[in-house]
Design a protein around this motif. Structure first.
Motif, short mmCIF file in Angstrom:
data_model
loop_
_atom_site.label_atom_id
_atom_site.label_comp_id
_atom_site.label_asym_id
_atom_site.label_seq_id
_atom_site.Cartn_x
_atom_site.Cartn_y
_atom_site.Cartn_z
N ASP A 71 49.89 14.58 -40.53
CA ASP A 71 49.34 14.20 -39.23
C ASP A 71 47.81 14.07 -39.32
O ASP A 71 47.22 13.15 -38.76
CB ASP A 71 49.71 15.22 -38.15
CG ASP A 71 51.20 15.21 -37.83
OD1 ASP A 71 51.89 14.24 -38.19
OD2 ASP A 71 51.66 16.20 -37.21
N PHE A 72 47.18 15.03 -39.99
CA PHE A 72 45.73 15.01 -40.14
C PHE A 72 45.28 13.73 -40.86
O PHE A 72 44.34 13.05 -40.44
CB PHE A 72 45.26 16.25 -40.91
CG PHE A 72 43.81 16.22 -41.26
CD1 PHE A 72 42.85 16.52 -40.31
CD2 PHE A 72 43.40 15.90 -42.55
CE1 PHE A 72 41.50 16.49 -40.63
CE2 PHE A 72 42.07 15.86 -42.88
CZ PHE A 72 41.11 16.16 -41.92
N VAL A 90 42.84 10.73 -39.40
CA VAL A 90 41.61 10.33 -40.09
C VAL A 90 41.64 8.83 -40.39
O VAL A 90 40.65 8.12 -40.19
CB VAL A 90 41.41 11.15 -41.39
CG1 VAL A 90 40.31 10.56 -42.26
CG2 VAL A 90 41.09 12.59 -41.05
N GLU A 91 42.79 8.34 -40.85
CA GLU A 91 42.91 6.92 -41.16
C GLU A 91 42.75 6.07 -39.90
O GLU A 91 42.11 5.02 -39.94
CB GLU A 91 44.25 6.64 -41.85
CG GLU A 91 44.29 7.16 -43.27
CD GLU A 91 45.67 7.06 -43.92
OE1 GLU A 91 46.67 6.80 -43.19
OE2 GLU A 91 45.75 7.27 -45.14
N LYS A 92 43.32 6.52 -38.79
CA LYS A 92 43.18 5.77 -37.53
C LYS A 92 41.72 5.72 -37.09
O LYS A 92 41.23 4.67 -36.68
CB LYS A 92 44.04 6.40 -36.42
CG LYS A 92 45.50 6.06 -36.51
CD LYS A 92 46.27 6.70 -35.35
CE LYS A 92 47.75 6.41 -35.46
NZ LYS A 92 48.52 7.08 -34.40
N ARG A 93 41.04 6.87 -37.16
CA ARG A 93 39.62 6.89 -36.77
C ARG A 93 38.79 5.98 -37.66
O ARG A 93 37.91 5.25 -37.19
CB ARG A 93 39.07 8.32 -36.82
CG ARG A 93 39.51 9.17 -35.65
CD ARG A 93 38.66 10.45 -35.53
NE ARG A 93 38.56 11.22 -36.75
CZ ARG A 93 39.23 12.34 -36.99
NH1 ARG A 93 40.06 12.83 -36.11
NH2 ARG A 93 39.08 12.98 -38.13
N ALA A 94 39.07 6.01 -38.95
CA ALA A 94 38.32 5.16 -39.89
C ALA A 94 38.58 3.68 -39.60
O ALA A 94 37.65 2.87 -39.62
CB ALA A 94 38.69 5.50 -41.32
N ALA A 95 39.83 3.33 -39.32
CA ALA A 95 40.17 1.93 -39.02
C ALA A 95 39.49 1.48 -37.73
O ALA A 95 38.93 0.38 -37.66
CB ALA A 95 41.68 1.76 -38.92
#
Length: 190
Positions: free
Chosen positions: A142-143, A147-152
């Motif tokens: 989940d973490f 993180v990947e969503k925020r970076a995208a």
């Protein structure tokens, strides 16, 4: 349960010295001579068993390090994720080694592992550890996803801002720019 070996009953600093001597390539006989110089008497066979056990532990550590390094190479730049995944993988390795020792039942470790597997409290604690390991794996996944969503999102926003600058320079209309942003980046015009 088997009693501790004569080497295991020695002070920690002596056992560490045995490990250092072995790491420096000393033979069993050379280590025995060193111990005798310290007025410590142990049998060659006890020392041999101890060194073999140390080498098994060393091999397990080398294997864990190899797994850890492989994981770190695969994980990219998220240090929290690296640490969490490394800890999870090491715990998986420990559980596997423990169960393998219990199944083999050889040596002090195997006998101790079998005894623990017959102890209801130990089994309860062991199952709780496995449950926590599973939860930690899910939490880490989940973490990483967050993180990947925020970076995208950040990358899309920065690209959209860069497009604003280029659009002004090239004289694109606000409607055209908004359509390009929505089509390419999925970002609404600000």
């Amino acid at each position: 349960m088997a009693r501790p070996s004569s080497i295991d009953r020695l002070p920690a600093e002596i056992r560490e010295a045995i490990g250092r001597l072995r790491d420096h390539g000393k033979t069993l006989d050379e280590i025995l001579d060193h111990l005798r110089g310290l007025e410590i008497e142990v049998s060659r066979s006890a020392l041999g068993r101890h060194v073999q056990a140390m080498e098994k532990v060393g091999e397990r550590l080398r294997r864990s390090r190899a797994v850890s390094e492989a994981l770190v190479r695969q994980l990219g730049d998220a240090p929290e994720s690296k640490t969490a995944r490394l800890n999870i993988e090491m715990m998986h390795s420990f559980v596997f080694d423990f169960l393998a020792s219990a199944e083999e039942g050889e040596g002090d470790t195997g006998v101790a592992a079998q005894a623990l597997m017959r102890n209801p409290l130990a089994l309860k604690l062991f199952s709780e550890s496995v449950e926590r390991l599973t939860k930690a794996s899910r939490h880490n996944a989940d973490f990483v996803e967050q993180v990947e969503k925020r970076a995208a999102t950040r990358a899309k926003t920065e690209a959209a801002k860069a497009m604003d600058a280029v659009a002004k320079e090239k004289g694109l209309s606000a409607d055209t720019l908004a359509a390009i942003k929505a089509g390419i980046f999925g970002v609404k015009a600000s």
